[in-house]
Design a protein around this motif. Structure first.
Motif, PDB file in Angstrom:
ATOM      1  N   PHE A   8       0.883  -1.283  -0.117  1.00 17.58           N
ATOM      2  CA  PHE A   8      -0.113   0.017  -0.017  1.00 17.58           C
ATOM      3  C   PHE A   8       0.954   1.191   0.159  1.00 17.58           C
ATOM      4  O   PHE A   8       0.330   2.347  -0.504  1.00 17.58           O
ATOM      5  CB  PHE A   8      -1.046   0.010   1.251  1.00 17.58           C
ATOM      6  CG  PHE A   8      -2.107  -0.798   0.958  1.00 17.58           C
ATOM      7  CD1 PHE A   8      -3.295  -0.541   0.073  1.00 17.58           C
ATOM      8  CD2 PHE A   8      -2.139  -2.115   1.690  1.00 17.58           C
ATOM      9  CE1 PHE A   8      -4.146  -1.278  -0.020  1.00 17.58           C
ATOM     10  CE2 PHE A   8      -3.242  -3.105   1.489  1.00 17.58           C
ATOM     11  CZ  PHE A   8      -4.227  -2.744   0.711  1.00 17.58           C
ATOM     12  N   LEU A   9       2.117   1.241   0.497  1.00 13.18           N
ATOM     13  CA  LEU A   9       2.810   2.425   0.560  1.00 13.18           C
ATOM     14  C   LEU A   9       3.161   2.993  -0.812  1.00 13.18           C
ATOM     15  O   LEU A   9       2.891   4.230  -1.089  1.00 13.18           O
ATOM     16  CB  LEU A   9       4.139   2.109   1.301  1.00 13.18           C
ATOM     17  CG  LEU A   9       5.290   3.403   1.515  1.00 13.18           C
ATOM     18  CD1 LEU A   9       4.506   4.589   2.084  1.00 13.18           C
ATOM     19  CD2 LEU A   9       6.429   3.048   2.166  1.00 13.18           C
ATOM     20  N   PRO A  10       3.613   2.196  -1.658  1.00 10.47           N
ATOM     21  CA  PRO A  10       3.712   2.592  -3.165  1.00 10.47           C
ATOM     22  C   PRO A  10       2.535   3.326  -3.612  1.00 10.47           C
ATOM     23  O   PRO A  10       2.291   4.277  -4.569  1.00 10.47           O
ATOM     24  CB  PRO A  10       4.301   1.558  -3.840  1.00 10.47           C
ATOM     25  CG  PRO A  10       4.971   0.496  -2.909  1.00 10.47           C
ATOM     26  CD  PRO A  10       3.689   0.796  -1.643  1.00 10.47           C
ATOM     27  N   ILE A  11       1.516   2.564  -3.446  1.00 14.54           N
ATOM     28  CA  ILE A  11       0.126   2.891  -4.082  1.00 14.54           C
ATOM     29  C   ILE A  11      -0.347   4.239  -3.688  1.00 14.54           C
ATOM     30  O   ILE A  11      -0.719   5.056  -4.467  1.00 14.54           O
ATOM     31  CB  ILE A  11      -0.913   1.801  -3.964  1.00 14.54           C
ATOM     32  CG1 ILE A  11      -0.748   0.618  -4.499  1.00 14.54           C
ATOM     33  CG2 ILE A  11      -2.305   2.226  -4.234  1.00 14.54           C
ATOM     34  CD1 ILE A  11      -1.538  -0.425  -4.509  1.00 14.54           C
ATOM     35  N   LEU A  12      -0.261   4.471  -2.323  1.00 16.52           N
ATOM     36  CA  LEU A  12      -0.524   5.871  -1.493  1.00 16.52           C
ATOM     37  C   LEU A  12       0.320   6.836  -2.080  1.00 16.52           C
ATOM     38  O   LEU A  12      -0.015   7.979  -2.447  1.00 16.52           O
ATOM     39  CB  LEU A  12      -0.596   5.345  -0.043  1.00 16.52           C
ATOM     40  CG  LEU A  12      -1.690   4.664   0.560  1.00 16.52           C
ATOM     41  CD1 LEU A  12      -1.588   4.276   1.909  1.00 16.52           C
ATOM     42  CD2 LEU A  12      -3.192   5.171   0.274  1.00 16.52           C
ATOM     43  N   GLY A  13       1.673   6.561  -2.184  1.00 18.39           N
ATOM     44  CA  GLY A  13       2.451   7.469  -2.437  1.00 18.39           C
ATOM     45  C   GLY A  13       2.344   7.970  -3.898  1.00 18.39           C
ATOM     46  O   GLY A  13       2.496   9.305  -4.290  1.00 18.39           O
ATOM     47  N   ALA A  14       1.920   7.008  -4.947  1.00 18.36           N
ATOM     48  CA  ALA A  14       1.296   7.417  -6.370  1.00 18.36           C
ATOM     49  C   ALA A  14       0.315   8.491  -6.217  1.00 18.36           C
ATOM     50  O   ALA A  14       0.416   9.234  -6.999  1.00 18.36           O
ATOM     51  CB  ALA A  14       1.227   6.207  -7.086  1.00 18.36           C
ATOM     52  N   ILE A  15      -0.806   8.105  -5.298  1.00 19.21           N
ATOM     53  CA  ILE A  15      -1.860   9.111  -5.377  1.00 19.21           C
ATOM     54  C   ILE A  15      -1.568  10.438  -4.812  1.00 19.21           C
ATOM     55  O   ILE A  15      -1.765  11.442  -5.342  1.00 19.21           O
ATOM     56  CB  ILE A  15      -2.970   8.326  -4.151  1.00 19.21           C
ATOM     57  CG1 ILE A  15      -3.418   7.095  -4.870  1.00 19.21           C
ATOM     58  CG2 ILE A  15      -3.888   9.223  -3.910  1.00 19.21           C
ATOM     59  CD1 ILE A  15      -4.342   6.260  -4.081  1.00 19.21           C
ATOM     60  N   ALA A  16      -0.564  10.264  -3.737  1.00 19.83           N
ATOM     61  CA  ALA A  16       0.031  11.757  -3.420  1.00 19.83           C
ATOM     62  C   ALA A  16       0.689  12.364  -4.416  1.00 19.83           C
ATOM     63  O   ALA A  16       0.685  13.765  -4.413  1.00 19.83           O
ATOM     64  CB  ALA A  16       0.885  11.482  -2.207  1.00 19.83           C
ATOM     65  N   LEU A  17       1.946  11.607  -5.161  1.00 21.00           N
ATOM     66  CA  LEU A  17       2.485  12.391  -6.313  1.00 21.00           C
ATOM     67  C   LEU A  17       1.662  12.941  -7.362  1.00 21.00           C
ATOM     68  O   LEU A  17       1.939  13.734  -8.077  1.00 21.00           O
ATOM     69  CB  LEU A  17       3.379  11.252  -6.860  1.00 21.00           C
ATOM     70  CG  LEU A  17       4.955  10.964  -6.097  1.00 21.00           C
ATOM     71  CD1 LEU A  17       5.786  10.122  -6.790  1.00 21.00           C
ATOM     72  CD2 LEU A  17       5.362  12.380  -5.742  1.00 21.00           C
TER      73      LEU A  17
END
Length: 481
Positions: A8-17
């Motif tokens: 989930f960290l990369p997916i949430l990071g992508a949403i933030a970016l």
């Protein structure tokens, strides 16, 4: 819960970016790399920790979304967590002037999380869910330029992938009825009392599933998406499509053969021999087409068609040696083919040339790039002391453990393919370093952000050949034959 962080960290990071303005290129690149490295660190903690299982969501008494860090999951998480950040670092240089940098970085980052979930899938339903997510989330990477050819290639990639996943889903329906569980269990899950009298049907179902997952692995006759998608995708996307995404099709094959249907149920049957035949046909055909192809990225795409089927061939032997060779080649080919595609992308990026015939003397202007290309080419051919030699040694040994004609046909096809691999890769090296009297292509060495990842993966591919005992011991401990 720590198992969920790499997902989930990369997916949430992508949403933030996605909320970062397009002109904040430093923040887009830095955010992607920081999130990738942090996610990889949590993945490392997961694969080095004790065996764990986590049920995230139970839909029914037999259907759940669950994760587990078994031996196969650890293996996949390890090599993906090396390759994905390396290619991501390369992408920051390659995409330095990309007007759609945010879109690429966000989808590239999110894909890592999906791959972690796919690797740790504890059952067939979870595997299918993440497998379909992988297709959908990598589609924008294939279509990134949004040019006519890229859109057409993306549609082809989507159609082939959905067809393959649908074939796998059909098999899951049957396994839900004829199996004791949909969880992955070493040796298989078939309820032999229910299967009695329906053995032919279950073997046909297993074959359909193998073909379905074989689509993503580029196995004949469903291989055509690979040489179509690779030339039009950006080099970082081409690299991971070949070096990682195709291996997720291999993961599906592993789960079907050894954790759902079971090797004992298929050993000696028409399924084993037909699957082995298709793999060998793909090995030979891919090498032959690569030898004839003049466009460098398309040549490497056909090479991937061939080399990934080396892995499928090793699995089709249903032997301990073949299994060891297959998984070792998963890691070696990933390091090698990512490097080859990054090198090809760097050459095209710096010189504007796409055909091998136009790259005369490229080693004079881009020596470090072509040096990395040369080192991993030797590995793909199977020349010691590279990792490619060790993996192909085990593949050949796995074939020789079979009976009758299969014991020599397999090694013979692998040898012919190796000779063709030498021909279509070393011509690039020779033409690049020894132009003779021909004019040298104009260009300059790629940026350090592009060169360093290539050299890193090239060094790792050699280390896998110089010190293979650790990884071989780990692979041999995954399954008991």
């Amino acid at each position: 819960m720590t198992m969920l962080i790499p997902v989930f960290l990369p997916i949430l990071g992508a949403i933030a970016l996605w909320r970062v303005p397009q002109d904040r290129r430093g923040l887009l690149n830095g955010g992607m790399l920081a999130c990738l490295l942090a996610s990889a660190a949590f993945a490392l903690a997961t694969l080095l920790g004790p065996d764990r299982a986590l049920t995230a969501w139970r839909l029914t008494d037999r259907i759940s979304i669950a994760l587990k860090n078994d031996g196969v999951a650890r293996f996949y998480m390890a090599f993906i967590s090396v390759v994905w950040p390396a290619v991501g670092f390369y992408a920051t240089g390659y995409n330095a002037h990309d007007p759609h940098l945010r879109r690429f970085n966000c989808f590239y980052l999110a894909t890592y999380g999906v791959l972690m979930g796919l690797s740790m899938s504890a059952n067939a339903v979870t595997l299918y869910m993440f497998y379909e997510m992988m297709t959908l989330i990598t589609l924008p990477l294939v279509m990134h330029t949004m040019e006519k050819e890229a859109v057409a290639a993306g549609i082809k990639y989507l159609v082939y992938s959905v067809f393959g996943a649908s074939a796998a889903l059909l098999g899951i329906f049957f396994l839900a009825h004829y199996g004791t569980t949909l969880d992955f269990v070493a040796g298989g899950v078939l309820d032999m009392e229910k299967v009695a009298g329906h053995e032919g049907l279950l073997r046909a179902v297993a074959f359909v599933m193998l073909l379905g997952f074989g689509v993503k692995a580029g196995m004949f006759p469903m291989h055509a998406w690979l040489p179509t998608a690779h030339p039009v995708a950006p080099a970082p996307a081409s690299a991971v499509l070949s070096g990682v995404i195709t291996k997720m099709g291999v993961l599906g094959v592993i789960r079907v053969l050894f954790y759902l249907v079971g090797a004992d149920f298929l050993r000696g049957s028409w399924v084993q021999w037909t699957f082995m035949t298709l793999a060998l046909v793909t090995v030979f055909m891919g090498s032959l087409l690569a030898l004839r192809e003049k466009q460098l990225k398309k040549r490497l795409a056909y090479s991937s068609v061939s080399q990934v089927s080396y892995i499928l061939f090793g699995l089709s032997t249903l032997s301990a040696l073949g299994f060891a060779g297959a998984l070792l080649h998963v890691a070696c080919h990933s390091m090698i083919k990512n490097t080859l595609f990054m090198a090809a992308g760097a050459i095209i990026h710096q010189t504007g040339k796409t055909d091998v015939d136009d790259m005369t003397g490229v080693g004079k202007v881009m020596p470090r790039t072509l040096l990395a290309f040369t080192a991993v080419s030797l590995g793909l051919i199977g020349i010691p002391p590279t990792g490619g030699f060790i993996s192909k040694w085990y593949l050949a040994q796995g074939a020789l453990s079979l009976s009758a004609a299969a014991s020599w046909i397999g090694p013979a096809v692998l040898l012919c393919s190796a000779l063709m691999t030498a021909a279509y890769l070393l011509t690039v090296v020779i033409r690049g370093f020894f132009p003779g009297d021909r004019p040298v292509v104009a260009g300059s060495e790629a940026a350090p952000s592009m060169v360093l990842p290539m050299l890193l993966l090239a060094v790792i591919s050699v280390i896998l050949g110089l010190a293979p005992n650790g990884i071989i011991g780990f692979i041999q401990g995954i399954l008991s034959f």
